[in-house]
Design a protein around this motif. Structure first.
Motif, PDB file in Angstrom:
ATOM      1  N   HIS A   3       0.814  -1.217   0.000  1.00 32.96           N
ATOM      2  CA  HIS A   3       0.000   0.000   0.000  1.00 32.96           C
ATOM      3  C   HIS A   3       0.846   1.265   0.000  1.00 32.96           C
ATOM      4  CE1 HIS A   3       0.806  -0.352   4.305  1.00 32.96           C
ATOM      5  NE2 HIS A   3       0.572   0.959   4.367  1.00 32.96           N
ATOM      6  N   ARG A   4       2.082   1.186   0.471  1.00 39.43           N
ATOM      7  CA  ARG A   4       2.948   2.371   0.558  1.00 39.43           C
ATOM      8  C   ARG A   4       3.321   2.924  -0.815  1.00 39.43           C
ATOM      9  NH1 ARG A   4       6.808  -0.860   4.172  1.00 39.43           N
ATOM     10  NH2 ARG A   4       8.324  -0.124   2.669  1.00 39.43           N
ATOM     11  N   THR A   6       1.165   3.181  -3.333  1.00 42.35           N
ATOM     12  CA  THR A   6      -0.049   3.609  -4.038  1.00 42.35           C
ATOM     13  C   THR A   6      -0.508   5.010  -3.659  1.00 42.35           C
ATOM     14  OG1 THR A   6      -1.522   2.593  -2.407  1.00 42.35           O
ATOM     15  CG2 THR A   6      -0.865   1.230  -4.294  1.00 42.35           C
ATOM     16  N   SER A   7       0.095   5.613  -2.639  1.00 43.55           N
ATOM     17  CA  SER A   7      -0.336   6.951  -2.247  1.00 43.55           C
ATOM     18  C   SER A   7       0.861   7.752  -1.762  1.00 43.55           C
ATOM     19  CB  SER A   7      -1.407   6.873  -1.157  1.00 43.55           C
ATOM     20  OG  SER A   7      -0.880   6.244  -0.013  1.00 43.55           O
ATOM     21  N   ARG A  13       6.565   7.590  -2.777  1.00 38.00           N
ATOM     22  CA  ARG A  13       6.225   6.329  -3.437  1.00 38.00           C
ATOM     23  C   ARG A  13       7.482   5.642  -3.973  1.00 38.00           C
ATOM     24  NH1 ARG A  13       3.651   7.560  -7.859  1.00 38.00           N
ATOM     25  NH2 ARG A  13       2.986   5.446  -8.257  1.00 38.00           N
ATOM     26  N   LEU A  69       1.498  -2.168  -9.267  1.00 36.41           N
ATOM     27  CA  LEU A  69       0.751  -1.322  -8.325  1.00 36.41           C
ATOM     28  C   LEU A  69       1.330   0.086  -8.260  1.00 36.41           C
ATOM     29  CD1 LEU A  69       0.037  -3.727  -5.341  1.00 36.41           C
ATOM     30  CD2 LEU A  69      -1.640  -2.585  -6.774  1.00 36.41           C
ATOM     31  N   HIS A  70       2.631   0.186  -8.269  1.00 37.69           N
ATOM     32  CA  HIS A  70       3.284   1.495  -8.241  1.00 37.69           C
ATOM     33  C   HIS A  70       2.947   2.294  -9.496  1.00 37.69           C
ATOM     34  CE1 HIS A  70       6.749   4.238  -8.947  1.00 37.69           C
ATOM     35  NE2 HIS A  70       6.542   4.512  -7.677  1.00 37.69           N
ATOM     36  N   HIS A  72       0.415   2.113 -11.466  1.00 39.41           N
ATOM     37  CA  HIS A  72      -1.002   2.495 -11.562  1.00 39.41           C
ATOM     38  C   HIS A  72      -1.537   3.149 -10.298  1.00 39.41           C
ATOM     39  CE1 HIS A  72      -1.484   0.598 -15.427  1.00 39.41           C
ATOM     40  NE2 HIS A  72      -0.802  -0.421 -14.961  1.00 39.41           N
ATOM     41  N   ARG A  73      -0.700   3.264  -9.273  1.00 41.42           N
ATOM     42  CA  ARG A  73      -1.139   3.789  -7.969  1.00 41.42           C
ATOM     43  C   ARG A  73      -2.291   2.966  -7.396  1.00 41.42           C
ATOM     44  NH1 ARG A  73       0.304   9.330  -6.496  1.00 41.42           N
ATOM     45  NH2 ARG A  73       1.773  10.097  -8.031  1.00 41.42           N
ATOM     46  N   GLY A  74      -2.282   1.687  -7.675  1.00 39.47           N
ATOM     47  CA  GLY A  74      -3.318   0.778  -7.192  1.00 39.47           C
ATOM     48  C   GLY A  74      -3.536  -0.328  -8.205  1.00 39.47           C
ATOM     49  N   PRO A  75      -4.663  -1.006  -8.110  1.00 39.69           N
ATOM     50  CA  PRO A  75      -4.948  -2.102  -9.044  1.00 39.69           C
ATOM     51  C   PRO A  75      -4.931  -1.637 -10.508  1.00 39.69           C
ATOM     52  CG  PRO A  75      -6.518  -2.094  -7.244  1.00 39.69           C
ATOM     53  CD  PRO A  75      -5.718  -0.825  -7.122  1.00 39.69           C
TER      54      PRO A  75
END
Length: 130
Positions: A3-4, A6-7, A13, A69-70, A72-75
């Motif tokens: 999660h670190r 993605t935001s 990041r 994930l990095h 796309h900042r998520g899925p």
């Protein structure tokens, strides 16, 4: 753990990405992840070592998943664009090349990401680039 990436700011990041890559390079962390799968179809975790293809498959899959994930900042957003599909397909091929190279003890590539990861996961291996 992921999660670190993605935001936060781009710098935060990127720092998290580097830290998590280093965590993935630690065999015990990969084994802890593997144990958490608790899949009776997989070989028991107490048998798995770094020499196993299963271990290296999951270790390299963690790196590629982290980077997706990095990026796309998520899925990964669905449906995939043609460009994103091609990019993921390329990652799948790179994943297999990296995993195979680690197991074989050597990798020939000109891709900086693969060179960095190969050196991280197989510091004693032979890396060849142009």
């Amino acid at each position: 753990m992921f999660h670190r990436v993605t935001s936060g700011s781009d710098a935060d990041r990127l720092a998290a990405l580097t830290e998590i890559e280093a965590e993935i390079a630690v065999p015990e962390n990969v084994l802890n992840f593997y144990r958490s799968l608790n899949d009776p179809e997989l070989p028991p975790a107490d048998l798995i070592t770094e020499e196993w293809a299963t271990f290296r498959f999951y270790q390299t899959a963690l790196l590629f998943s982290l980077h997706a994930l990095h990026r796309h900042r998520g899925p990964i957003p669905l449906p995939l664009s043609a460009r994103e599909f091609e990019r993921l397909e390329h990652d799948v091929h790179d994943h297999m090349a990296l995993c195979t190279g680690i197991l074989a003890g050597g990798l020939a590539t000109n891709e900086r990401k693969l060179m960095r990861w190969y050196t991280l996961l197989s510091p004693q291996g032979r890396l060849i680039s142009a």
